[in-house]
Design a protein around this motif. Structure first.
Motif, PDB file in Angstrom:
ATOM      1  N   PRO A   1      -6.037   5.941   6.207  1.00 11.77           N
ATOM      2  CA  PRO A   1      -6.740   6.887   7.092  1.00 11.77           C
ATOM      3  C   PRO A   1      -6.902   6.365   8.512  1.00 11.77           C
ATOM      4  CG  PRO A   1      -8.255   5.928   5.480  1.00 11.77           C
ATOM      5  CD  PRO A   1      -6.867   5.548   5.048  1.00 11.77           C
ATOM      6  N   PHE A   2      -6.972   5.049   8.689  1.00  5.88           N
ATOM      7  CA  PHE A   2      -7.053   4.474  10.036  1.00  5.88           C
ATOM      8  C   PHE A   2      -5.823   4.862  10.857  1.00  5.88           C
ATOM      9  CE2 PHE A   2      -5.731   0.907  12.788  1.00  5.88           C
ATOM     10  CZ  PHE A   2      -6.790   0.894  13.675  1.00  5.88           C
ATOM     11  N   LEU A   3      -4.630   4.718  10.258  1.00  2.00           N
ATOM     12  CA  LEU A   3      -3.400   5.042  10.972  1.00  2.00           C
ATOM     13  C   LEU A   3      -3.186   6.541  11.100  1.00  2.00           C
ATOM     14  CD1 LEU A   3      -1.013   2.363   9.441  1.00  2.00           C
ATOM     15  CD2 LEU A   3      -1.786   2.486  11.800  1.00  2.00           C
ATOM     16  N   GLN A   4      -3.600   7.304  10.089  1.00  2.21           N
ATOM     17  CA  GLN A   4      -3.382   8.752  10.130  1.00  2.21           C
ATOM     18  C   GLN A   4      -4.166   9.426  11.246  1.00  2.21           C
ATOM     19  OE1 GLN A   4      -4.464   9.720   6.120  1.00  2.21           O
ATOM     20  NE2 GLN A   4      -2.361   9.571   5.346  1.00  2.21           N
ATOM     21  N   THR A   5      -5.305   8.859  11.605  1.00  6.04           N
ATOM     22  CA  THR A   5      -6.145   9.481  12.643  1.00  6.04           C
ATOM     23  C   THR A   5      -6.083   8.754  13.979  1.00  6.04           C
ATOM     24  OG1 THR A   5      -8.061   8.190  11.871  1.00  6.04           O
ATOM     25  CG2 THR A   5      -7.762  10.396  10.932  1.00  6.04           C
ATOM     26  N   LEU A   6      -5.330   7.648  14.052  1.00  2.24           N
ATOM     27  CA  LEU A   6      -5.338   6.841  15.270  1.00  2.24           C
ATOM     28  C   LEU A   6      -4.789   7.614  16.471  1.00  2.24           C
ATOM     29  CD1 LEU A   6      -6.030   4.073  16.401  1.00  2.24           C
ATOM     30  CD2 LEU A   6      -3.700   3.340  15.866  1.00  2.24           C
ATOM     31  N   ALA A   7      -3.751   8.425  16.269  1.00  6.30           N
ATOM     32  CA  ALA A   7      -3.196   9.186  17.399  1.00  6.30           C
ATOM     33  C   ALA A   7      -4.207  10.193  17.924  1.00  6.30           C
ATOM     34  CB  ALA A   7      -1.913   9.904  16.967  1.00  6.30           C
TER      35      ALA A   7
ATOM     36  N   ARG B   1       0.826  -1.217   0.000  1.00  3.10           N
ATOM     37  CA  ARG B   1       0.000   0.000   0.000  1.00  3.10           C
ATOM     38  C   ARG B   1       0.854   1.258   0.000  1.00  3.10           C
ATOM     39  NH1 ARG B   1      -4.310  -1.656  -2.016  1.00  3.10           N
ATOM     40  NH2 ARG B   1      -4.878   0.543  -1.804  1.00  3.10           N
ATOM     41  N   GLY B   2       2.143   1.157  -0.352  1.00  5.07           N
ATOM     42  CA  GLY B   2       2.991   2.333  -0.412  1.00  5.07           C
ATOM     43  C   GLY B   2       3.632   2.661   0.925  1.00  5.07           C
ATOM     44  N   VAL B   3       4.265   3.835   0.971  1.00  3.03           N
ATOM     45  CA  VAL B   3       5.050   4.216   2.142  1.00  3.03           C
ATOM     46  C   VAL B   3       4.223   4.892   3.225  1.00  3.03           C
ATOM     47  CG1 VAL B   3       5.663   6.510   1.256  1.00  3.03           C
ATOM     48  CG2 VAL B   3       7.221   5.332   2.828  1.00  3.03           C
ATOM     49  N   GLU B   4       3.071   5.453   2.877  1.00  6.47           N
ATOM     50  CA  GLU B   4       2.313   6.264   3.836  1.00  6.47           C
ATOM     51  C   GLU B   4       1.905   5.496   5.089  1.00  6.47           C
ATOM     52  OE1 GLU B   4       0.824   9.640   5.446  1.00  6.47           O
ATOM     53  OE2 GLU B   4       1.982   9.456   3.606  1.00  6.47           O
ATOM     54  N   PRO B   5       1.371   4.264   4.989  1.00  6.99           N
ATOM     55  CA  PRO B   5       1.019   3.545   6.232  1.00  6.99           C
ATOM     56  C   PRO B   5       2.229   3.303   7.139  1.00  6.99           C
ATOM     57  CG  PRO B   5      -0.030   2.517   4.341  1.00  6.99           C
ATOM     58  CD  PRO B   5       0.949   3.512   3.797  1.00  6.99           C
ATOM     59  N   VAL B   6       3.402   3.006   6.546  1.00 11.55           N
ATOM     60  CA  VAL B   6       4.597   2.751   7.352  1.00 11.55           C
ATOM     61  C   VAL B   6       5.006   4.019   8.101  1.00 11.55           C
ATOM     62  CG1 VAL B   6       6.934   1.827   7.332  1.00 11.55           C
ATOM     63  CG2 VAL B   6       5.320   1.146   5.559  1.00 11.55           C
ATOM     64  N   LEU B   7       5.048   5.135   7.388  1.00  9.60           N
ATOM     65  CA  LEU B   7       5.441   6.394   8.028  1.00  9.60           C
ATOM     66  C   LEU B   7       4.453   6.777   9.123  1.00  9.60           C
ATOM     67  CD1 LEU B   7       6.523   8.485   4.904  1.00  9.60           C
ATOM     68  CD2 LEU B   7       8.017   7.552   6.670  1.00  9.60           C
ATOM     69  N   ALA B   8       3.170   6.646   8.830  1.00 10.84           N
ATOM     70  CA  ALA B   8       2.160   7.023   9.823  1.00 10.84           C
ATOM     71  C   ALA B   8       2.315   6.181  11.086  1.00 10.84           C
ATOM     72  CB  ALA B   8       0.756   6.863   9.238  1.00 10.84           C
ATOM     73  N   PHE B   9       2.519   4.873  10.919  1.00  6.89           N
ATOM     74  CA  PHE B   9       2.648   4.013  12.103  1.00  6.89           C
ATOM     75  C   PHE B   9       3.929   4.306  12.867  1.00  6.89           C
ATOM     76  CE2 PHE B   9       4.229   0.154  14.148  1.00  6.89           C
ATOM     77  CZ  PHE B   9       3.173  -0.091  15.016  1.00  6.89           C
ATOM     78  N   LEU B  10       5.068   4.426  12.174  1.00  7.42           N
ATOM     79  CA  LEU B  10       6.333   4.674  12.860  1.00  7.42           C
ATOM     80  C   LEU B  10       6.283   5.950  13.687  1.00  7.42           C
ATOM     81  CD1 LEU B  10       8.946   3.702  10.106  1.00  7.42           C
ATOM     82  CD2 LEU B  10       8.511   2.490  12.243  1.00  7.42           C
ATOM     83  N   GLU B  11       5.619   6.984  13.172  1.00  5.00           N
ATOM     84  CA  GLU B  11       5.575   8.261  13.878  1.00  5.00           C
ATOM     85  C   GLU B  11       4.510   8.296  14.962  1.00  5.00           C
ATOM     86  OE1 GLU B  11       4.979  11.012  10.752  1.00  5.00           O
ATOM     87  OE2 GLU B  11       7.035  10.975  10.050  1.00  5.00           O
ATOM     88  N   GLU B  12       3.386   7.624  14.733  1.00  7.58           N
ATOM     89  CA  GLU B  12       2.250   7.788  15.635  1.00  7.58           C
ATOM     90  C   GLU B  12       2.217   6.782  16.781  1.00  7.58           C
ATOM     91  OE1 GLU B  12       0.703  10.335  15.397  1.00  7.58           O
ATOM     92  OE2 GLU B  12       0.426  10.984  13.334  1.00  7.58           O
ATOM     93  N   TRP B  13       2.801   5.577  16.600  1.00  6.78           N
ATOM     94  CA  TRP B  13       2.597   4.571  17.639  1.00  6.78           C
ATOM     95  C   TRP B  13       3.250   4.914  18.975  1.00  6.78           C
ATOM     96  CZ3 TRP B  13      -0.707   1.490  19.298  1.00  6.78           C
ATOM     97  CH2 TRP B  13      -0.403   0.596  20.324  1.00  6.78           C
ATOM     98  N   PRO B  14       4.500   5.415  19.039  1.00 15.88           N
ATOM     99  CA  PRO B  14       5.064   5.703  20.373  1.00 15.88           C
ATOM    100  C   PRO B  14       4.210   6.625  21.237  1.00 15.88           C
ATOM    101  CG  PRO B  14       6.813   5.692  18.747  1.00 15.88           C
ATOM    102  CD  PRO B  14       5.520   5.589  17.982  1.00 15.88           C
ATOM    103  N   PRO B  15       3.709   7.777  20.722  1.00 16.08           N
ATOM    104  CA  PRO B  15       2.840   8.583  21.595  1.00 16.08           C
ATOM    105  C   PRO B  15       1.519   7.901  21.923  1.00 16.08           C
ATOM    106  CG  PRO B  15       2.993   9.556  19.387  1.00 16.08           C
ATOM    107  CD  PRO B  15       4.029   8.490  19.467  1.00 16.08           C
ATOM    108  N   ILE B  16       1.019   7.049  21.019  1.00 15.25           N
ATOM    109  CA  ILE B  16      -0.205   6.305  21.327  1.00 15.25           C
ATOM    110  C   ILE B  16       0.065   5.324  22.462  1.00 15.25           C
ATOM    111  CG2 ILE B  16      -1.880   4.639  20.434  1.00 15.25           C
ATOM    112  CD1 ILE B  16      -1.532   5.893  17.688  1.00 15.25           C
ATOM    113  N   ALA B  17       1.215   4.656  22.412  1.00 15.32           N
ATOM    114  CA  ALA B  17       1.562   3.689  23.458  1.00 15.32           C
ATOM    115  C   ALA B  17       1.678   4.357  24.818  1.00 15.32           C
ATOM    116  CB  ALA B  17       2.871   2.985  23.095  1.00 15.32           C
ATOM    117  N   VAL B  18       2.141   5.611  24.856  1.00 17.24           N
ATOM    118  CA  VAL B  18       2.213   6.340  26.123  1.00 17.24           C
ATOM    119  C   VAL B  18       0.812   6.530  26.699  1.00 17.24           C
ATOM    120  CG1 VAL B  18       2.802   8.552  27.167  1.00 17.24           C
ATOM    121  CG2 VAL B  18       4.376   7.486  25.550  1.00 17.24           C
ATOM    122  N   LEU B  19      -0.165   6.782  25.836  1.00 17.29           N
ATOM    123  CA  LEU B  19      -1.534   7.045  26.295  1.00 17.29           C
ATOM    124  C   LEU B  19      -2.248   5.778  26.735  1.00 17.29           C
ATOM    125  CD1 LEU B  19      -2.700   9.611  23.578  1.00 17.29           C
ATOM    126  CD2 LEU B  19      -2.360  10.090  25.983  1.00 17.29           C
ATOM    127  N   VAL B  20      -2.196   4.725  25.908  1.00 21.74           N
ATOM    128  CA  VAL B  20      -3.037   3.550  26.149  1.00 21.74           C
ATOM    129  C   VAL B  20      -2.243   2.317  26.546  1.00 21.74           C
ATOM    130  CG1 VAL B  20      -4.784   4.417  24.555  1.00 21.74           C
ATOM    131  CG2 VAL B  20      -3.017   2.883  23.696  1.00 21.74           C
TER     132      VAL B  20
END
Length: 762
Positions: free
Chosen positions: A110-116, A65-84
């Motif tokens: 869009p799921f990953l882009q808005t998950l944070a 699905r291209g690079v966008e899902p990878v970038l979104a997950f790499l950037e967004e997951w650490p702050p999400i993990a701090v929260l939940v």
């Protein structure tokens, strides 16, 4: 990374290569941000969490699905993990696998882009799981099939729903969101266009149902206010964690606290004339009182009835102490506490224990309770006698509760039919903290969520701040669309800036004369005042002469003074994009100089000028390499003086990358808004229009920059642009209106920039 004493330990570069091999992703865009993402991940994730983080990113990189899902997950997951908590990753990964195996693989982005943004509105694993379940249910109910056997058509509304989820959760609880989704699915199952309009909030009924489902006070909206309340009144900094509430649940969960924080319902309606925010305050006051005055007791030798009685008496003790400390809480407690009617429970057919204890609880708080039961009045009197001696203790109150149970126990208390009417005190917690157990059993579940142990990391840049970006086509914000990294600009040779200032010595002398005019004076006289601080002798003498001569004297014979000061804060924001490396001809000799060098000269003269005036000011630069990597570089802070340290950073300025202007202005406003000044000026120096490598619609970033200027206006920040692009008239007015200057003759920039500043602040 922090150096280790073990000389055999792998270096940071070796570890980074190992992580990159584990990721096994060849996208070049990933390589540009991977190091920063890993530093942030190592700071908040355990070793197992890092392994899961890389495994999930590897799956996203290989699903096609291209690079966008990878970038979104790499950037967004650490702050999400701090929260939940990082333990939520398997559930998130399972949701992505389900989408990938269905015709809805496009919805992963869009799921990953808005998950944070969703996690910030649902900051507990329990709430986030409800959102993931809702997404899965949405997918199953709206994905189409030709023959009813295999899913063949993607859900029409799922991508729009995922994009709008942060906006919806700003207005709805998770239960309200489920009802809103259910309405759209039920009413538009076979109309793809109408379904898309509904879930993108374009249809009238979509907005009407949204208004219908909005209710109560959302904890996430009042979290900061309640946190300050807890800290200020109770000196307690415990984390507030929401849990989902469902009006259709037969038995609603109660507030409680454990090692992970104070658990509160995600939404509370107004009730009994008490607002939702005051209901939250009542719960927090009750729990804070327990945390201050209650002592855990062993529960092994107590029956369930005895434990219930002890909890009721202890709750009442805590609330009496709370009302002593803050008498205003009495109104809220009494309004929310039920008033059971004497005789409402039939002891022949029903267990009345809860009813009797609720009457006691009301009587212990309310002196005008009106109950006539002799045993109740006797124990209410004993309770107040005990409390009159001081704070009492959990053990002393437990003895009183056990005595009450022994005196009032009935055979019918064992019946399965229990009287619940007017017995639930909604603001009280479930009292799990009151009990300790000698032997392990199901009664002592603590539901603690294990937090990962942070791994030390030497971070060059601060963790990213996420900013929205305006989409002019949908007329809405893309939430948390831009990742902005800020850092201190590297230093160079401060002597280079001194030599530039010497080069413009004649200009500096001319500016000095202008600056002397602008410098604030201590006091300025205001003459011809009827009322003032002192007599104006010249005017008073003329009025006396007029009076003696028979003419009407001028009554304005006083004068007053005002301070002639400048209450101004400035932030100079520099575009450091690649085009600043372009050369321009300067002087009659036809020599060349880069725009960057001219900018260094101009900003140095401007900084020197502002320093002479005494205005607080900061300098920062920015450039971008896609929305995932906007870089904000601090050159001078408000607390720093204009000196060699700042000059060294200016001397090291370099040109590179692109110009994502809107995000940089929003971040600059974050610092400028914190300054205590009557006037706040953001001065932007750029040489071109907003652009970036991941944006193909040139109007998109222009419109986003225009929207950011509007947002800054609402914050009371005046924005002005100095543009060096000869073609700037085609777009700069769309962004800044009339608040801009285009300097065609770039070699005059060192002269024009300070003069423009003085003209703006005169």
């Amino acid at each position: 990374m922090t150096p280790s004493d073990d000389s055999a330990a792998p270096s940071w570069d070796e570890r980074l290569r190992g992580y990159r091999e584990q990721l096994a992703c060849g996208f070049p865009q990933v390589g540009e941000v991977f190091e920063d993402c890993m530093r942030e991940a190592l700071a908040v994730l355990s070793a197992d969490g890092v392994a899961g983080y890389l495994d999930t990113a590897r799956f996203l990189g290989g699903m096609g699905r291209g690079v966008e899902p990878v970038l979104a997950f790499l950037e967004e997951w650490p702050p999400i993990a701090v929260l939940v908590g990082e333990a939520a990753l398997p559930a998130v990964t399972a949701s992505m696998h389900a989408l990938w195996k269905s015709p809805n693989a496009k919805a992963i982005t869009p799921f990953l882009q808005t998950l944070a943004a969703v996690a910030r509105r649902l900051p507990s694993r329990q709430q986030l799981q409800r959102y993931l379940d809702l997404t899965q249910e949405f997918t199953e109910r709206t994905t189409g099939s030709i023959h009813g056997i295999h899913q063949t058509f993607a859900s029409p509304g799922l991508p729009d729903f995922l994009a709008q989820a942060p906006t919806l959760l700003k207005q709805l609880s998770i239960s309200g969101l489920r009802n809103w989704v259910d309405y759209g699915i039920r009413n538009y199952p076979n109309h793809p266009e109408r379904q898309r309009d509904y879930f993108s909030l374009k249809s009238a009924d979509s907005r009407a149902v949204l208004q219908r489902e909005r209710h109560g006070t959302l904890l996430v909206d009042k979290g900061r206010l309640l946190d300050l309340y807890l800290r200020g009144l109770w000196g307690d900094s415990t984390r507030l964690v929401p849990y989902p509430t469902d009006p259709d649940q037969q038995q609603r969960p109660l507030p409680y606290y454990d090692a992970s924080g104070i658990r509160l319902p995600d939404v509370l309606d107004d009730a009994q004339g008490v607002s939702g925010i005051d209901r939250y305050r009542a719960t927090l006051a009750h729990i804070a009182g327990h945390r201050r005055w209650s002592t855990p007791m062993f529960a092994d030798n107590c029956s369930p009835m005895q434990r219930l009685a002890i909890e009721v008496f202890e709750d009442s003790r805590i609330e009496v102490l709370v009302m002593r400390a803050y008498p205003g809480m009495r109104r809220i407690f009494l309004a929310l506490h039920p008033t059971p009617r004497a005789g409402a429970c039939d002891p022949q057919t029903t267990s009345c224990l809860r009813h009797r204890l609720s009457m006691v609880s009301r009587a212990l708080l309310d002196a005008e309770h009106g109950y006539q039961d002799a045993e109740l009045l006797k124990f209410v009197r004993h309770f107040h006698e005990t409390m009159a001696q001081g704070e009492s203790s959990s053990e002393a109150i437990a003895e009183l509760a056990l005595a009450y149970i022994a005196r009032t126990r009935r055979q019918s208390d064992q019946l399965a039919n229990i009287h619940f009417a007017d017995t639930e005190v909604g603001y009280r917690d479930d009292n799990r903290h009151l009990w300790r157990f000698h032997e392990l059993s199901d009664d002592e579940e603590t539901f603690d969520e294990q937090r990962p142990t942070p791994v030390a990391a030497d971070v060059d840049r601060l963790p990213p701040r996420h900013y929205p970006e305006w989409d002019y086509q949908s007329q809405s914000y893309r939430p948390d669309w831009v990742s902005l990294y800020e850092s201190l600009h590297p230093a160079g040779d401060a002597g280079d800036i001194d030599r530039l200032l010497e080069k413009h010595a004649a200009l500096a002398r001319r500016l000095k004369r202008l600056l002397d005019i602008l410098k604030p004076q201590d006091k300025v006289r205001i003459r011809y005042q009827e009322e003032g601080s002192e007599l104006d002798l010249d005017v008073a003498l003329r009025s006396l002469i007029d009076f003696k001569g028979g003419a009407s004297p001028d009554p304005r014979i006083n004068m007053s003074h005002r301070t002639d000061g400048r209450n101004l804060a400035v932030l100079v924001l520099l575009d450091l994009s690649q085009s600043l490396a372009d050369k321009v001809k300067v002087g009659a000799s036809g020599g060349e100089q880069s725009i960057l060098e001219l900018s260094q000269e101009a900003v140095s003269l401007l900084a020197w000028s502002i320093e002479q005036l005494g205005d607080p000011f900061a300098i920062a630069g920015f450039h971008s390499d896609s929305r995932h990597d906007v870089r904000y570089l601090h050159l001078k802070g408000y607390s720093e003086r204009w000196g060699d340290v700042v000059k060294a950073r200016l001397a090291a300025m370099q040109a590179g990358y692109s110009t994502r202007m809107g995000a940089a202005m929003r971040h600059a406003a974050h610092y400028l808004a914190a300054q205590k000044a009557d006037k706040k000026l953001l001065l932007l120096l750029t040489d071109g229009q907003p652009a970036d490598i991941d944006v193909h619609d040139e109007r998109l970033l222009i419109e986003d920059a225009r929207k950011s200027v509007e947002d800054l206006d609402q914050q009371g920040i005046f924005t002005y642009c100095i543009n060096l692009d000869r073609k700037a008239d085609e777009y700069v007015g769309d962004i800044f209106g009339r608040r801009y200057t285009v300097i065609d003759n770039i070699e005059r920039l060192p002269e024009r920039l300070p003069e423009l500043f003085m003209a703006l602040t005169r």
